[in-house]
Design a protein around this motif. Structure first.
Motif, PDB file in Angstrom:
ATOM      1  N   ILE A   1     -15.215 -36.424  44.903  1.00 35.86           N
ATOM      2  CA  ILE A   1     -13.949 -36.871  45.389  1.00 35.86           C
ATOM      3  C   ILE A   1     -13.345 -37.866  44.261  1.00 35.86           C
ATOM      4  O   ILE A   1     -12.224 -37.740  43.868  1.00 35.86           O
ATOM      5  N   VAL A   2     -14.122 -38.681  43.616  1.00 30.18           N
ATOM      6  CA  VAL A   2     -13.877 -39.736  42.729  1.00 30.18           C
ATOM      7  C   VAL A   2     -13.619 -39.009  41.601  1.00 30.18           C
ATOM      8  O   VAL A   2     -12.777 -39.016  40.729  1.00 30.18           O
ATOM      9  N   ALA A   3     -14.638 -37.930  41.120  1.00 29.69           N
ATOM     10  CA  ALA A   3     -14.088 -37.060  39.974  1.00 29.69           C
ATOM     11  C   ALA A   3     -12.684 -36.107  39.962  1.00 29.69           C
ATOM     12  O   ALA A   3     -12.041 -36.233  39.019  1.00 29.69           O
ATOM     13  N   LEU A   4     -12.508 -35.895  41.078  1.00 28.54           N
ATOM     14  CA  LEU A   4     -11.097 -35.010  41.577  1.00 28.54           C
ATOM     15  C   LEU A   4      -9.958 -36.219  41.260  1.00 28.54           C
ATOM     16  O   LEU A   4      -9.057 -35.890  40.683  1.00 28.54           O
ATOM     17  N   MET A   5     -10.235 -37.178  41.854  1.00 25.05           N
ATOM     18  CA  MET A   5      -9.243 -38.138  41.505  1.00 25.05           C
ATOM     19  C   MET A   5      -8.956 -38.615  40.137  1.00 25.05           C
ATOM     20  O   MET A   5      -7.640 -38.908  39.567  1.00 25.05           O
ATOM     21  N   VAL A   6      -9.978 -38.709  39.214  1.00 19.56           N
ATOM     22  CA  VAL A   6      -9.703 -38.844  37.888  1.00 19.56           C
ATOM     23  C   VAL A   6      -9.295 -37.613  37.054  1.00 19.56           C
ATOM     24  O   VAL A   6      -8.164 -37.961  36.480  1.00 19.56           O
ATOM     25  N   MET A   7      -9.570 -36.703  37.444  1.00 15.81           N
ATOM     26  CA  MET A   7      -8.901 -35.357  36.872  1.00 15.81           C
ATOM     27  C   MET A   7      -7.421 -35.392  37.136  1.00 15.81           C
ATOM     28  O   MET A   7      -6.669 -34.560  36.324  1.00 15.81           O
ATOM     29  N   MET A   8      -7.098 -35.629  38.445  1.00 18.15           N
ATOM     30  CA  MET A   8      -5.757 -35.262  38.953  1.00 18.15           C
ATOM     31  C   MET A   8      -4.727 -36.291  37.950  1.00 18.15           C
ATOM     32  O   MET A   8      -3.656 -35.911  37.564  1.00 18.15           O
ATOM     33  N   PHE A   9      -5.223 -37.333  37.269  1.00 20.23           N
ATOM     34  CA  PHE A   9      -4.427 -38.221  36.588  1.00 20.23           C
ATOM     35  C   PHE A   9      -3.869 -37.365  35.351  1.00 20.23           C
ATOM     36  O   PHE A   9      -2.750 -37.396  34.892  1.00 20.23           O
ATOM     37  N   THR A  10      -5.004 -37.002  34.596  1.00 19.41           N
ATOM     38  CA  THR A  10      -4.783 -35.967  33.593  1.00 19.41           C
ATOM     39  C   THR A  10      -4.185 -34.608  33.900  1.00 19.41           C
ATOM     40  O   THR A  10      -3.372 -34.211  33.037  1.00 19.41           O
ATOM     41  N   ALA A  11      -4.346 -33.990  34.964  1.00 22.00           N
ATOM     42  CA  ALA A  11      -3.668 -32.959  35.240  1.00 22.00           C
ATOM     43  C   ALA A  11      -2.165 -33.043  35.493  1.00 22.00           C
ATOM     44  O   ALA A  11      -1.228 -32.209  35.087  1.00 22.00           O
ATOM     45  N   TYR A  12      -1.790 -34.270  36.110  1.00 25.39           N
ATOM     46  CA  TYR A  12      -0.333 -34.846  36.104  1.00 25.39           C
ATOM     47  C   TYR A  12       0.213 -34.967  34.762  1.00 25.39           C
ATOM     48  O   TYR A  12       1.454 -34.537  34.522  1.00 25.39           O
ATOM     49  N   SER A  13      -0.576 -35.596  33.745  1.00 26.45           N
ATOM     50  CA  SER A  13      -0.063 -35.746  32.294  1.00 26.45           C
ATOM     51  C   SER A  13       0.237 -34.224  31.639  1.00 26.45           C
ATOM     52  O   SER A  13       1.157 -34.048  31.036  1.00 26.45           O
ATOM     53  N   TYR A  14      -0.849 -33.490  31.826  1.00 25.65           N
ATOM     54  CA  TYR A  14      -0.765 -32.136  31.477  1.00 25.65           C
ATOM     55  C   TYR A  14       0.755 -31.452  31.960  1.00 25.65           C
ATOM     56  O   TYR A  14       1.466 -30.691  31.193  1.00 25.65           O
ATOM     57  N   GLY A  15       1.001 -31.555  33.430  1.00 26.21           N
ATOM     58  CA  GLY A  15       2.043 -30.934  33.926  1.00 26.21           C
ATOM     59  C   GLY A  15       3.197 -31.451  33.285  1.00 26.21           C
ATOM     60  O   GLY A  15       4.246 -30.654  32.939  1.00 26.21           O
ATOM     61  N   LYS A  16       3.321 -32.826  33.116  1.00 24.94           N
ATOM     62  CA  LYS A  16       4.716 -33.518  32.559  1.00 24.94           C
ATOM     63  C   LYS A  16       5.035 -33.223  30.857  1.00 24.94           C
ATOM     64  O   LYS A  16       5.902 -32.530  30.641  1.00 24.94           O
ATOM     65  N   MET A  17       3.981 -32.717  30.310  1.00 29.01           N
ATOM     66  CA  MET A  17       3.958 -32.563  28.947  1.00 29.01           C
ATOM     67  C   MET A  17       4.384 -30.950  28.724  1.00 29.01           C
ATOM     68  O   MET A  17       4.987 -30.389  27.903  1.00 29.01           O
ATOM     69  N   SER A  18       3.729 -29.997  29.737  1.00 29.17           N
ATOM     70  CA  SER A  18       4.181 -28.586  29.758  1.00 29.17           C
ATOM     71  C   SER A  18       5.706 -28.514  30.044  1.00 29.17           C
ATOM     72  O   SER A  18       6.192 -27.505  29.745  1.00 29.17           O
ATOM     73  N   ILE A  19       6.482 -29.425  30.705  1.00 30.18           N
ATOM     74  CA  ILE A  19       7.766 -29.263  30.863  1.00 30.18           C
ATOM     75  C   ILE A  19       8.552 -29.793  29.690  1.00 30.18           C
ATOM     76  O   ILE A  19       9.562 -28.897  29.233  1.00 30.18           O
ATOM     77  N   ALA A  20       8.249 -30.543  28.732  1.00 32.16           N
ATOM     78  CA  ALA A  20       8.706 -30.855  27.764  1.00 32.16           C
ATOM     79  C   ALA A  20       8.380 -29.980  26.653  1.00 32.16           C
ATOM     80  O   ALA A  20       9.414 -29.702  25.791  1.00 32.16           O
ATOM     81  N   PHE A  21       7.336 -29.488  26.433  1.00 29.87           N
ATOM     82  CA  PHE A  21       7.068 -28.482  25.455  1.00 29.87           C
ATOM     83  C   PHE A  21       6.110 -27.347  25.867  1.00 29.87           C
ATOM     84  O   PHE A  21       4.828 -27.146  26.040  1.00 29.87           O
ATOM     85  N   PRO A  22       6.859 -26.219  26.504  1.00 32.52           N
ATOM     86  CA  PRO A  22       6.137 -25.159  27.144  1.00 32.52           C
ATOM     87  C   PRO A  22       5.696 -24.135  26.125  1.00 32.52           C
ATOM     88  O   PRO A  22       6.245 -23.026  25.945  1.00 32.52           O
ATOM     89  N   SER A  23       4.731 -24.511  25.312  1.00 36.10           N
ATOM     90  CA  SER A  23       4.107 -23.588  24.286  1.00 36.10           C
ATOM     91  C   SER A  23       2.587 -23.536  24.521  1.00 36.10           C
ATOM     92  O   SER A  23       2.023 -23.913  25.286  1.00 36.10           O
ATOM     93  N   SER A  24       2.019 -22.365  23.737  1.00 36.75           N
ATOM     94  CA  SER A  24       0.790 -21.858  23.994  1.00 36.75           C
ATOM     95  C   SER A  24      -0.162 -22.834  23.297  1.00 36.75           C
ATOM     96  O   SER A  24      -1.145 -22.582  23.526  1.00 36.75           O
ATOM     97  N   GLY A  25       0.278 -23.785  22.705  1.00 33.96           N
ATOM     98  CA  GLY A  25      -0.491 -24.435  21.924  1.00 33.96           C
ATOM     99  C   GLY A  25      -1.239 -25.713  22.729  1.00 33.96           C
ATOM    100  O   GLY A  25      -1.961 -26.343  22.177  1.00 33.96           O
TER     101      GLY A  25
END
Length: 446
Positions: A49-73
């Motif tokens: 559960i602790v590991a999941l909470m940590v990863m959700m922060f980064t998953a959130y950031s990936y989601g935000k950046m994929s909106i700004a730059f929807p590229s395969s890179g």
């Protein structure tokens, strides 16, 4: 001309999610349970559960950046466009370390697994056979790969459901804790919290690969909506599945220090609840999961290479082209396959040590990219913006750096060495940093 061909947008939310599940491997919760139980003193569900909470922060950031730059890179593009082209190149170089070696890990695991089961057949036969199958699937394109991923994920879900049902039956009959409801898997007042944190650091590796689906942005329908949703779904659902597996494993075998071998604890637990038949099914499923992970990791790496080649940061004529019929980066798929032949000569421990450093470096850079792009450049500084574009990604970035610093010494030495090679190549590419590295043209990828 081949260098201006575009990938076909065929992927919707479900296929993208299936790629994420396949990349991560839902059976990872079984293979890591014994070691995680030792490190966390049995509190594996709590650590998960602790590991999941940590990863959700980064998953959130990936989601935000994929909106700004929807590229395969993926992280390479996010850092390039938000922070600087030079930082973007180094992040892309770090990702290559992660993606190039992940298929090799799967080939090595596949060879080890089947050589043990069929010792008369040499290890290299299994490695080469799997490599050829994965390469063929990825050359044919994502439509074909999606069908394979769907089958693999369905089988994994079914096995986990069967395992949980057998575990419930075992506990009800009086084995293990004798009760289906217990707080001990999540918290034990007799154990220091440091064991849970140590377990979470280890179990964070189960989530490596959730970000791989951002590499398919240019083949996804409506990527600005689909990719962020998929990233969150894959991270959250996988984490909950991992936690359920760990919870019921604890219920049927609460004494973590009684395993004959922590590395093979899954064998003892699964055999206890379902006998040799269920364990045979698990072994077959594990082989399929390794196949799916190799297929997804190779496909993701090929697309990161394609983006860097199209930008001119790698030789464009080779890396930045697509097959005229399949619309896939065939050259990149083949070069990754050739590189993966090193699995015939390298050990699993050595290859695995390369991976984690690049992953956490990329994760930290994506969190920083959110702050730079939204909070600093776009001036999203309302109360809401302060929280979601500064506080949340800052927490994610700090946690990723902490995990990176807590990697073993081999990972850090090899990782730093790889990054130094990247700096040397960047120095040559930019003529001593006197020129800007080539940048992604956004109109090509949206």
């Amino acid at each position: 001309m081949s260098d201006i061909r575009k990938m076909d947008r065929t992927l919707t939310l479900i296929p993208v999610v299936l790629f994420g599940f396949s990349f991560m491997g839902l059976t990872t919760a079984f293979t890591t349970y014994g070691i995680a139980a030792e490190v966390s003193h049995g509190i594996v569900p709590g650590a998960m559960i602790v590991a999941l909470m940590v990863m959700m922060f980064t998953a959130y950031s990936y989601g935000k950046m994929s909106i700004a730059f929807p590229s395969s890179g993926s992280a390479y593009v996010y850092a390039q466009k938000s922070i600087s082209p030079h930082v973007g190149f180094i992040v892309g170089w770090a990702i290559l370390m992660d993606y190039l070696f992940l298929p090799m890990v799967n080939y090595l695991a596949f060879g080890i697994f089947f050589s043990a089961a069929f010792p008369a057949i040499p290890n290299y036969v299994w490695i080469l056979g799997m490599l050829i199958i994965v390469t063929f699937i990825n050359i044919k394109g994502l439509k074909f790969a999606t069908s394979v991923n769907a089958l693999l994920t369905i089988f994994a879900f079914l096995f986990i459901i069967i395992f949980i049902c057998f575990s419930i039956k075992e506990v009800i009959s009086g084995e293990g804790t004798g009760s289906l409801i217990s707080i001990k898997p999540f918290f034990n007042s007799k154990e220091p919290h440091s064991f849970i944190i140590a377990g979470a650091s280890l179990l964070s590796f189960c989530f490596l690969g959730f970000e791989s689906i951002t590499a398919f942005a240019e083949e996804t329908v409506n990527p600005k909506k689909t990719i962020p949703r998929a990233v969150i779904i894959v991270t959250l659902v996988s984490g909950l599945i991992f936690t359920c597996v760990a919870y019921f494993s604890f219920l049927v075998w609460p004494e973590y220090n009684t395993f004959q071998n922590a590395d093979s604890a899954a064998h003892e637990i699964i055999t206890l609840v379902g006998g040799k038949t269920l364990y045979s099914v698990y072994l077959a499923l594990y082989a399929l999961a390794v196949l799916g992970s190799a297929m997804s990791s190779q496909a993701s790496c090929a697309r990161v290479l394609y983006t860097m080649g199209r930008d001119g940061q790698l030789p464009r004529r080779f890396f930045g082209t697509l097959h005229p019929k399949y619309k896939t980066p065939v050259n990149n798929v083949l070069i990754i396959s050739l590189f993966s032949l090193l699995a015939l000569f390298l050990s699993l421990d050595l290859v695995a040590s390369f991976i984690n450093f690049g992953a956490f470096l990329a994760y930290a850079s994506v969190n920083i990219a959110v702050i730079v792009h939204y909070f600093i450049k776009n001036r999203e500084r309302s109360l809401k913006g302060f929280i979601i574009y500064l506080i949340v990604p800052a927490i994610g970035g700090v946690l990723d750096i902490v995990l990176l610093l807590n990697l073993d010494i081999h990972s850090k030495i090899l990782g730093v060495g790889w990054v130094i090679l990247g700096f040397i190549y960047l120095f040559a590419l930019t003529k001593g940093f006197k020129q800007q590295p080539p940048e992604l043209k956004l109109e090509e990828s949206v």
